[in-house]
Design a protein around this motif. Structure first.
Motif: not given
Length: 126
Positions: A76-90
């Motif tokens: 079960e997905v318990v966390e996602v790295n939301e920063a990548l949605v805003d800054e995919p270049g990371k």
């Protein structure tokens, strides 16, 4: 770049790292990020989603291509790295560190034994 030695690697160029006992962090390898080129879009799963091994779970688009990331493990997905949605270049900056995609709570960690350690992965891409 600091990297865990306990990471495991898949033939699909994903890395996995156990965190907090039964949570596995998933991302793509530096090799995969180099092959993709500049990442311009990342679509992550919803927290609470149940994923099955080999099921499409993340979509990445780069200047070169679009790729699907398959779930390397059931859970079960318990966390996602939301920063990548805003800054995919990371993803290109630190693919094996801060730019993980999602964390999965798993019931059976023994499946980690099916994956390569760092030395085997380096030989695989070598």
């Amino acid at each position: 770049m600091q990297r865990e030695t306990s990471m495991k690697f898949t033939e699909e160029h994903e890395w996995l790292r156990v965190e907090d006992g039964d949570v596995v962090v998933v991302g793509i390898t530096e090799h995969a990020a180099e092959q993709l080129g500049d990442v311009v879009f990342v679509e992550l799963p919803e927290v609470g989603t149940t994923v099955t091994k080999d099921e499409e779970v993340v979509v990445i688009e780069s200047v070169k291509a679009a790729s699907d990331i398959l779930a390397p493990i059931d859970g079960e997905v318990v966390e996602v790295n939301e920063a990548l949605v805003d800054e995919p270049g990371k993803v290109n900056d630190d693919p094996e560190g801060e730019s993980w995609f999602f964390k999965v709570k798993v019931e059976d960690l023994s499946v980690m034994d099916d994956y390569m350690d760092e030395a085997a992965y380096k030989a695989f891409i070598g």
